[in-house]
Design an enzyme around this catalytic site. Structure first.
Site, PDB file in Angstrom:
ATOM      1  N   GLY A  71      39.498  44.477  39.673  1.00 57.01           N
ATOM      2  CA  GLY A  71      40.415  45.340  38.934  1.00 57.01           C
ATOM      3  C   GLY A  71      39.710  46.206  37.902  1.00 57.01           C
ATOM      4  O   GLY A  71      40.042  47.380  37.720  1.00 57.01           O
ATOM      5  N   SER A 200      43.173  43.182  42.696  1.00 58.58           N
ATOM      6  CA  SER A 200      42.065  42.247  42.523  1.00 58.58           C
ATOM      7  C   SER A 200      42.373  40.934  43.239  1.00 58.58           C
ATOM      8  O   SER A 200      43.402  40.295  42.962  1.00 58.58           O
ATOM      9  CB  SER A 200      41.857  42.006  41.025  1.00 58.58           C
ATOM     10  OG  SER A 200      40.819  41.091  40.832  1.00 58.58           O
ATOM     11  N   HIS A 202      41.270  37.862  43.154  1.00 57.21           N
ATOM     12  CA  HIS A 202      41.356  36.528  42.543  1.00 57.21           C
ATOM     13  C   HIS A 202      42.688  36.276  41.847  1.00 57.21           C
ATOM     14  O   HIS A 202      42.940  35.173  41.364  1.00 57.21           O
ATOM     15  CB  HIS A 202      40.163  36.261  41.615  1.00 57.21           C
ATOM     16  CG  HIS A 202      40.155  37.001  40.309  1.00 57.21           C
ATOM     17  ND1 HIS A 202      40.409  36.373  39.112  1.00 57.21           N
ATOM     18  CD2 HIS A 202      39.913  38.299  40.004  1.00 57.21           C
ATOM     19  CE1 HIS A 202      40.302  37.256  38.120  1.00 57.21           C
ATOM     20  NE2 HIS A 202      40.003  38.422  38.636  1.00 57.21           N
ATOM     21  N   CYS A 328      38.956  32.438  20.837  1.00 59.42           N
ATOM     22  CA  CYS A 328      37.556  32.388  20.417  1.00 59.42           C
ATOM     23  C   CYS A 328      36.939  31.088  20.942  1.00 59.42           C
ATOM     24  O   CYS A 328      37.632  30.238  21.479  1.00 59.42           O
ATOM     25  CB  CYS A 328      37.431  32.500  18.901  1.00 59.42           C
ATOM     26  SG  CYS A 328      37.961  31.033  18.040  1.00 59.42           S
TER      27      CYS A 328
END
Ligand SMILES: Cc1ncc(COP(=O)(O)O)c(C=O)c1O
Length: 383
Positions: A71, A200, A202, A328
């Site tokens: 993508g 895409s 996946h 994070c």
């Protein structure tokens, strides 16, 4: 420990039948598809078969499908080549596109002087179509419109047909990121006129690192890279044959069973929503979740408390995979740029659960059970 995978908007597991289809191309069928000998002709035929399957699924011609690495590449190529090759200086887009669109647009603004116009969103994060018309009417040059079909974080869908009609009315080029919708929602390119569309593998139980870009045959752009003449000169480099074969098989399987999968996965999403409402006081669902929305995605804003930003981390400890806009490395939820745009107060306590045909209601029950414990621990401070 039980493990639950509710992060299917990030990526999906490979379907066993897809793997089976790919394996021969990792072993005995290894020829370079550009070679003229039998080994090459065998892999060339496999690529062209996959292209035909994709074209049939989207109701377009095989000459309009170009295989890419996914993508991100497809979005970059469509947007950048439109600016570089077609003399376009204005992009109309939304503030909640995937980074492969929004960062591309920002780059073009900064380095190529392109003017970017952001359409307004309503209180549910839906694109305001009247504003799209206003933005297009205000520019007296040809624009590129880039709007995603299904939002990967909050699930909102745009009315692709209507948006394509608006673009046609203003003679704008229309690129749509359909990475979350290809193989999940029917798309008929004879009815819906788009210039570029990205997919895409996946995201629909195919392999990672393989995707495609549909380029309408009326549009003439240049290749983004230079090299051999693969993909009819549009995407040089020896083809990822097993990836392409896997993409073809995955989209074929998805289309054969699309309605069945839709009903099954939607049931899991709605069950999860009901269970959350009943068991976690104060939860809110983001976007148009029970309206025009991806049946694979439920974006949940959890009630505020001092540890809500650590929910994701704690669920991971319990074996539950889900996600926030950006996490994070500590696993703390640092907030989503999408949610921040229309519901900033929820940005740091929103978690996306996303489902596939491999999930079931028992997994929802486990997640709710763990959430109840986690939430209680957090609220009362009692371990
Ligand atoms: C909406 C959307 N667009 C583009 C991409 C990028 O796709 P790829 O991972 O194939 O580069 C993703 C994947 O996260 C996505 O969800």
């Amino acid at each position: 420990m039980k493990r639950v995978y509710f992060d299917n908007a990030a990526t999906t597991p490979l379907d066993e039948q897809v793997l089976e289809a790919m394996l021969p191309y990792m072993k005995s069928k290894f020829g370079n598809p550009s070679a003229v000998h039998g080994f090459g002709r065998e892999t060339r035929a496999a690529i062209e078969k996959a292209r035909k399957i994709v074209a049939n699924c989207l109701n377009c011609s095989t000459g309009e499908i170009f295989f890419t690495s996914g993508g991100t590449e497809s979005n970059n190529k469509a947007i950048k080549r439109t600016i570089y090759d077609l003399g376009i200086k204005h992009i109309v887009t939304s503030p909640i596109e995937h980074y492969s669109v929004s960062h591309t647009v920002e780059f073009l603004e900064k380095d190529h002087g392109v003017e970017v116009h952001y359409v307004k969103l309503d209180e549910l994060g839906r694109v305001v179509l009247q504003d799209l018309e206003l933005k297009l009417a205000a520019v007296d040059e040809t624009c590129l419109v880039s709007l995603m079909h299904g939002n990967n974080e909050i699930g909102n869908l745009i009315d692709l047909e209507l948006v394509s009609e608006i673009c046609a009315q203003f003679s704008a080029y229309f690129h749509t990121d359909t990475v979350q919708t290809v193989a999940h929602i029917p798309i008929d390119l004879q009815k819906t006129k788009v210039h570029f569309l990205s997919g895409s593998a996946h995201k629909f139980n195919g392999p990672k690192g393989e995707g495609f870009l549909y380029i309408n045959s009326d549009v003439k752009i240049n290749p983004h890279m230079h090299g051999g003449g693969q993909e009819r000169n549009m995407r040089p480099g020896t083809e990822n044959v097993y990836g392409i074969v896997g993409l073809g098989k995955a989209i074929e399987l998805a289309h054969e069973n699309m309605e069945e999968h839709r009903a099954y996965i939607l049931d899991i999403k709605m069950y999860m929503a009901r269970q959350l409402k009943e068991n976690i006081p104060g939860v809110k669902f983001l976007g148009d979740w029970d309206g025009e929305s991806l049946y694979t995605v439920l974006s949940v804003c959890f009630p505020e408390n001092d540890k809500s930003s650590m929910l994701l981390f704690n669920m991971d400890i319990d074996g539950i995979a889900c996600s926030a806009g950006s996490a994070c490395s500590s696993g703390a939820n640092t907030g989503s740029h999408v949610v921040r745009n229309f519901q900033p107060e929820c940005a740091e306590r929103t978690i996306r659960f996303s489902f596939s045909k491999y999930n079931n209601r028992d997994e929802v029950d486990y997640v709710i059970e763990r959430l109840k414990v986690l939430y209680d621990v957090m609220v009362t401070g009692n371990p």
